[in-house]
Design a protein around this motif. Sequence first.
Motif, PDB file in Angstrom:
ATOM      1  N   GLY A  23       0.810  -1.213   0.000  1.00 62.25           N
ATOM      2  CA  GLY A  23       0.000   0.000   0.000  1.00 62.25           C
ATOM      3  C   GLY A  23       0.843   1.263   0.000  1.00 62.25           C
ATOM      4  O   GLY A  23       0.579   2.202  -0.750  1.00 62.25           O
ATOM      5  N   LYS A  24       1.873   1.290   0.842  1.00 64.42           N
ATOM      6  CA  LYS A  24       2.711   2.479   0.958  1.00 64.42           C
ATOM      7  C   LYS A  24       3.446   2.785  -0.345  1.00 64.42           C
ATOM      8  O   LYS A  24       3.582   3.939  -0.735  1.00 64.42           O
ATOM      9  CB  LYS A  24       3.720   2.297   2.097  1.00 64.42           C
ATOM     10  N   MET A  25       3.905   1.737  -1.014  1.00 65.37           N
ATOM     11  CA  MET A  25       4.646   1.926  -2.259  1.00 65.37           C
ATOM     12  C   MET A  25       3.721   1.924  -3.489  1.00 65.37           C
ATOM     13  O   MET A  25       4.193   2.031  -4.605  1.00 65.37           O
ATOM     14  CB  MET A  25       5.710   0.819  -2.411  1.00 65.37           C
ATOM     15  N   GLU A  64      15.467   1.169   3.562  1.00 63.66           N
ATOM     16  CA  GLU A  64      16.039   2.040   2.535  1.00 63.66           C
ATOM     17  C   GLU A  64      15.002   2.468   1.502  1.00 63.66           C
ATOM     18  O   GLU A  64      14.983   3.620   1.077  1.00 63.66           O
ATOM     19  CB  GLU A  64      17.200   1.327   1.822  1.00 63.66           C
ATOM     20  N   VAL A  65      14.146   1.542   1.115  1.00 67.47           N
ATOM     21  CA  VAL A  65      13.151   1.820   0.069  1.00 67.47           C
ATOM     22  C   VAL A  65      12.011   2.689   0.585  1.00 67.47           C
ATOM     23  O   VAL A  65      11.553   3.594  -0.105  1.00 67.47           O
ATOM     24  CB  VAL A  65      12.612   0.490  -0.524  1.00 67.47           C
ATOM     25  N   THR A  66      11.554   2.419   1.806  1.00 62.78           N
ATOM     26  CA  THR A  66      10.375   3.119   2.320  1.00 62.78           C
ATOM     27  C   THR A  66      10.698   4.324   3.178  1.00 62.78           C
ATOM     28  O   THR A  66       9.856   5.206   3.350  1.00 62.78           O
ATOM     29  CB  THR A  66       9.510   2.175   3.175  1.00 62.78           C
ATOM     30  N   GLY A  67      11.880   4.335   3.785  1.00 61.40           N
ATOM     31  CA  GLY A  67      12.216   5.405   4.717  1.00 61.40           C
ATOM     32  C   GLY A  67      11.641   5.176   6.105  1.00 61.40           C
ATOM     33  O   GLY A  67      11.827   5.998   7.002  1.00 61.40           O
ATOM     34  N   ASP A  72       9.785   0.449  13.381  1.00 58.45           N
ATOM     35  CA  ASP A  72       8.406   0.476  12.865  1.00 58.45           C
ATOM     36  C   ASP A  72       8.141  -0.746  11.984  1.00 58.45           C
ATOM     37  O   ASP A  72       7.062  -1.339  12.056  1.00 58.45           O
ATOM     38  CB  ASP A  72       8.153   1.756  12.066  1.00 58.45           C
ATOM     39  N   LEU A  73       9.097  -1.111  11.155  1.00 55.79           N
ATOM     40  CA  LEU A  73       8.926  -2.280  10.289  1.00 55.79           C
ATOM     41  C   LEU A  73       8.769  -3.545  11.127  1.00 55.79           C
ATOM     42  O   LEU A  73       7.898  -4.375  10.860  1.00 55.79           O
ATOM     43  CB  LEU A  73      10.117  -2.413   9.334  1.00 55.79           C
TER      44      LEU A  73
END
Length: 129
Positions: A23-25, A64-67, A72-73
Amino acid sequence: MAHHALSSQESYNPNHLLDILLGKMQLKNDAALSRMLEVAPPVISKIRHHRLPVGASLLIRMHEVTGMSIRDLRDLMGDRRTKYRLSDAQGRPKPEEKAAKEAAAQAAQQAQAQPQEQSDASKSGNYAH
């Protein structure tokens, strides 16, 4: 089916993390997610089916990809551990490595002692003039 140790935690759900990332990406499917994370598609499938844990390198790539922060991950997938336990054997030198280091230390001490003996001999006047 082989399950990894983390899957025994009741709250562990890597599918939630993967769905949030989709969803985020703004990605359509797991294949697109695997391309974004630069991993083979079977890796995502194995994670979804609890056959493979979300490893440190993949977690870092997600960061790295999402920031998003690593914490949190990990929270999104239900990993609530605050510490990682290492076995007693990890980080401990192997017996042969320990012996090699001791031998190197002895050799270094002997090498330091020899120049001292030579300089003592030169002070005693054993020169031929």
